[in-house]
Design an enzyme around this catalytic site. Structure first.
Site, PDB file in Angstrom:
ATOM      1  N   LYS A 178       0.846  -1.201   0.000  1.00 42.94           N
ATOM      2  CA  LYS A 178       0.000   0.000   0.000  1.00 42.94           C
ATOM      3  C   LYS A 178       0.872   1.238   0.000  1.00 42.94           C
ATOM      4  O   LYS A 178       1.650   1.458   0.931  1.00 42.94           O
ATOM      5  CB  LYS A 178      -0.911   0.043   1.233  1.00 42.94           C
ATOM      6  CG  LYS A 178      -1.957   1.170   1.148  1.00 42.94           C
ATOM      7  CD  LYS A 178      -2.675   1.402   2.456  1.00 42.94           C
ATOM      8  CE  LYS A 178      -1.933   2.373   3.335  1.00 42.94           C
ATOM      9  NZ  LYS A 178      -1.890   3.774   2.784  1.00 42.94           N
ATOM     10  N   GLU A 251      10.515   0.500  10.050  1.00 42.47           N
ATOM     11  CA  GLU A 251      11.503   1.562   9.840  1.00 42.47           C
ATOM     12  C   GLU A 251      10.753   2.862  10.079  1.00 42.47           C
ATOM     13  O   GLU A 251       9.930   3.280   9.269  1.00 42.47           O
ATOM     14  CB  GLU A 251      12.082   1.483   8.425  1.00 42.47           C
ATOM     15  CG  GLU A 251      13.424   2.199   8.284  1.00 42.47           C
ATOM     16  CD  GLU A 251      13.280   3.709   8.141  1.00 42.47           C
ATOM     17  OE1 GLU A 251      13.450   4.415   9.175  1.00 42.47           O
ATOM     18  OE2 GLU A 251      12.997   4.168   7.033  1.00 42.47           O
ATOM     19  N   CYS A 285      14.025  10.449   7.142  1.00 42.49           N
ATOM     20  CA  CYS A 285      14.224  10.045   8.536  1.00 42.49           C
ATOM     21  C   CYS A 285      15.693  10.050   8.940  1.00 42.49           C
ATOM     22  O   CYS A 285      16.013  10.011  10.135  1.00 42.49           O
ATOM     23  CB  CYS A 285      13.605   8.679   8.794  1.00 42.49           C
ATOM     24  SG  CYS A 285      14.062   7.433   7.588  1.00 42.49           S
ATOM     25  N   GLU A 381      10.459  14.812  15.943  1.00 44.05           N
ATOM     26  CA  GLU A 381      10.787  14.851  14.522  1.00 44.05           C
ATOM     27  C   GLU A 381       9.943  15.900  13.803  1.00 44.05           C
ATOM     28  O   GLU A 381       8.716  15.822  13.809  1.00 44.05           O
ATOM     29  CB  GLU A 381      10.559  13.477  13.902  1.00 44.05           C
ATOM     30  CG  GLU A 381      11.024  13.376  12.463  1.00 44.05           C
ATOM     31  CD  GLU A 381      10.904  11.963  11.919  1.00 44.05           C
ATOM     32  OE1 GLU A 381      11.779  11.568  11.131  1.00 44.05           O
ATOM     33  OE2 GLU A 381       9.944  11.263  12.279  1.00 44.05           O
TER      34      GLU A 381
END
Length: 479
Positions: A178, A251, A285, A381
């Site tokens: 997806k 991840e 990331c 983040e």
């Protein structure tokens, strides 16, 4: 006069199809902020169909030889090269990335990574046989796990799709993938390319939102769920997968520290760190987001970094000298703006800190100094073109600050002192430590983190092994 939107479709069992109930979502070009396509908003019936197709294809694909799987993946890599311009156009419309950089920085690594895993398919072996009990021989088989449910993110839609499907298919698994609901276009095109090479049902694409992803992870068919995404999404996947003990590969987020010591070549470090922090609008990331600089060179470093940021351009895909394009979506723009709006009084915006233009989702390259370890923008983040700067007094403090966040994906150390670099690489609690560089990746080396950055590895033989299971076979020599 309205423009008709392009229609994207799921790819299930070798055929393109709409969602079973006809629902769709609009796909927005982040350069303009306007919709350019629709994609299926897939529900349970679509997920069921994709899982059934993958399950039906699995025995045949599992039983192919490694050489056959290698040959198929090499054909996929060749086809991606041949249709590179189509993929670039789809990815640019998906994301707003600079066209030239997408051509040079994404297509070649994608092709190389597929070819690497094509080679890895032929290294699918266990340890040598041996007798560990008298009269009995043991062997170890390494086998594919089965159907893999995979969810890819919106920051590198087509490259992250490669990171998902290439090792899984090379190992003999079948896939239901997806893409993000904001960036499905290039993945749907990849489905067309893979579908022209692979047997029916080996690779399936289901478009949709978070609920679609949840249905995939909770489905009884997959043996493994793999996601690249936020910490929140990863925790939800791990919780859902725990209900029937699926294997999970995560991840997740990052908050990469960049530790700059006083003996560093400041000009070179600033140039390299700025690119590693602002590339892809900081939507990476592993981006160089959190600079920790020795107090003796702090002012000089910040002045130089702010100047580079001010000179760095963001703009439309075909603009010249543009390093990065817009943020991916309106929600992400609001998130980045929110971090800057909530800065504490002791923080200083040295460059940027604002939206660019009133169309699309552009944000200026930003440098923020004067920060403390417990500030929100240091701990969380941002996922935008924002580099923060803190100071440290000595090596121990640098390590404490670097490790003092919940993420543990990537980091870098900048120094001419080899012994110091080796000490730091041991002490930094991150899945990757770069020395005097930041962000290069190669197919042969693992990518993955610790703590809330998740577990499991992408790329490398380690990433390949994650999509296999180990079976012990023991046979009597007296039979």
């Amino acid at each position: 006069m309205s423009t008709e939107l392009r229609r994207l479709r799921n790819y299930i069992g070798g055929a393109f199809r709409d969602a079973a109930d006809g629902r769709t979502t609009e796909v927005v070009n982040p350069v303009t902020g306007e919709a350019y396509a629709t994609a299926p908003l897939s529900g349970q019936a679509d997920v069921d169909a994709a899982m059934a197709a993958a399950a039906e294809a699995f025995p045949g694909w599992r039983d192919t030889t490694p050489a056959e799987r290698q040959k198929a993946l090499l054909k996929v890599a060749d086809a991606i090269e041949e249709r590179a311009e189509e993929l670039i156009a789809a990815e640019v419309e998906n994301t707003g990335k600079p066209t030239g950089l997408t051509r040079t920085e994404e297509i070649p690594p994608m092709v190389d990574q597929i070819r690497f895993f094509a080679g890895a398919a032929r290294m699918l072996e266990g340890r040598s046989a041996g007798e560990y009990m008298e009269g009995l021989t043991s062997i170890v088989r390494r086998e594919p796990v089965g159907v893999c449910a995979q969810v890819a993110p919106w920051n590198y839609p087509m490259m992250m799709a490669v990171w998902k499907f290439a090792p899984a298919i090379a190992a003999g698994n079948t896939v239901v993938l997806k893409p993000s609901d904001t960036t499905p276009a290039s993945t749907v095109l990849l489905a067309e390319i893979l579908g022209s090479v692979l047997p029916t049902g080996v690779f399936n694409v289901v478009c949709g939102d978070r609920d679609t992803g949840r249905m995939m992870v909770e489905h009884e068919t997959p043996a493994m769920a793999s996601i690249t995404g936020s910490v929140r999404a990863g925790m939800q996947v791990a919780e859902s997968a725990s209900k029937d003990l699926k294997r999970v590969h995560l991840e997740l987020g990052g908050k990469a520290p960049v530790v700059v010591f006083e003996d560093t070549d400041i000009a070179k470090a600033v140039e390299d760190i700025s690119v590693a922090g602002f590339f892809n609008a900081g939507q990476d990331c592993t981006a160089a987001t959190r600079v920790l600089v020795h107090e003796s060179i702090h002012d000089e470093f910040v002045t130089a970094l702010a100047k580079v940021a001010a000179d760095t351009k963001t703009g439309a895909p075909d603009d010249e000298d543009v390093l990065f394009g817009p943020l991916n979506n309106a929600r992400q723009l609001a998130q980045v703006e929110g971090f800057v709006d909530r800065l504490p009084a002791h923080a200083r915006v040295e460059a940027g800190g604002r939206r660019v233009g009133d169309k699309g989702f552009f944000f200026a390259p930003t440098v923020v100094s004067g920060l403390r370890q417990d500030d929100e923008i240091v701990q969380k983040e941002v996922f935008g073109p924002v580099i923060t700067v803190q100071t440290f007094a000595d090596e121990d403090q640098a390590v404490a600050y670097a490790n003092g966040v919940e993420y543990a994906l990537a980091s870098s150390v900048w120094t001419k002192d080899h012994s110091r670099a080796m000490r730091m690489s041991k002490k930094l609690d991150f899945g990757c430590v770069w020395i005097n560089t930041h962000i290069p990746l190669v197919a042969e080396m693992p990518h993955g983190g610790f703590k809330k950055s998740g577990y499991g590895k992408d790329l490398s033989a380690y990433g390949f092994d994650d999509y296999t299971r180990i079976k012990h076979v023991m046979t009597s020599l007296d039979a």
